[in-house]
Design an enzyme around this catalytic site. Sequence first.
Site, PDB file in Angstrom:
ATOM      1  CG  HIS A 109     -47.628 -14.835  -9.463  1.00 59.65           C
ATOM      2  ND1 HIS A 109     -47.321 -15.768 -10.362  1.00 59.65           N
ATOM      3  CD2 HIS A 109     -48.920 -14.101  -9.822  1.00 59.65           C
ATOM      4  CE1 HIS A 109     -48.167 -15.471 -11.411  1.00 59.65           C
ATOM      5  NE2 HIS A 109     -48.887 -14.619 -11.268  1.00 59.65           N
ATOM      6  CD  GLU A 110     -50.185 -10.914  -8.182  1.00 61.72           C
ATOM      7  OE1 GLU A 110     -50.027  -9.924  -9.126  1.00 61.72           O
ATOM      8  OE2 GLU A 110     -50.859 -11.789  -7.976  1.00 61.72           O
ATOM      9  CG  HIS A 113     -47.359 -10.196 -12.571  1.00 56.89           C
ATOM     10  ND1 HIS A 113     -47.271 -10.524 -13.921  1.00 56.89           N
ATOM     11  CD2 HIS A 113     -48.417 -10.809 -11.843  1.00 56.89           C
ATOM     12  CE1 HIS A 113     -48.138 -11.545 -13.930  1.00 56.89           C
ATOM     13  NE2 HIS A 113     -48.809 -11.719 -12.890  1.00 56.89           N
TER      14      HIS A 113
END
Length: 247
Positions: A109-110, A113
């Site tokens: 998920h990071e 980004h």
Amino acid sequence: MPYYYGGYGDFLANNIYVLLLIPVMILSLWAQAQVSGNFNKYSKVPNRRRLTGAQAAEAVLRANGVYGVAVTSTWGKLTDHYDPRDNTIYLSQAVYAASSVAAVGVAAHEAGHAVQYAVGYAPVHLRSAIVPVTNLGSRCSVILLFIGLLFYSQSLFLAGILLFSLTTFFQLVTLPVEFNASRRALETIESRGLLDEEELAGARKVLRAAALTYVAALLMSALQLLRYVLIFLGRGGRDGRRGGGRG
């Protein structure tokens, strides 16, 4: 004689606020419990490839053609984040070196980004751009709202509402950013076979639970904004009645 409604506007605003606050609070508490519960559960489930969080983040970056992003560890629990200022993904100790299903999901998920910034995803750049003015508005709105209520100044109170609305707008912009990062992460995990089908389902639960916290934060901010608007409208109407003639 003058025709006053007293604090009816404030009374109505506060009662609507309390009525709506209950389900929003329940959602917020449930979302936090889901985040903690799912993360703790799937942190104990090792993925079959023994892929660590750091390796998963790097795999997502490579799969999306993104290079030059550092991946490092940081202190705390669930403190994982991507910082565009130094182009670094910071993973908590429970994620960085852990080979659990939760670690892969959070790290991916990071990395999602970082991919957003690399490909020029508009909402993430908008969110970054409004951070300074949102922080300023958040601090100043409290002062203006308090002074406006204390001295019955509609103009100051309105200024406080407008500044506070920046916080709500920030929360609104955050939603597509977070959902999109999770979508990118899960699609890459599945397409690259980083997790098998059962493990992917666990990672999806962890990320969905985290997304709910952002929904709850937006609802809480919007509810507070609604309360201020109702107070403003109620007091504005009372001012107009105070200016009327005698009966």
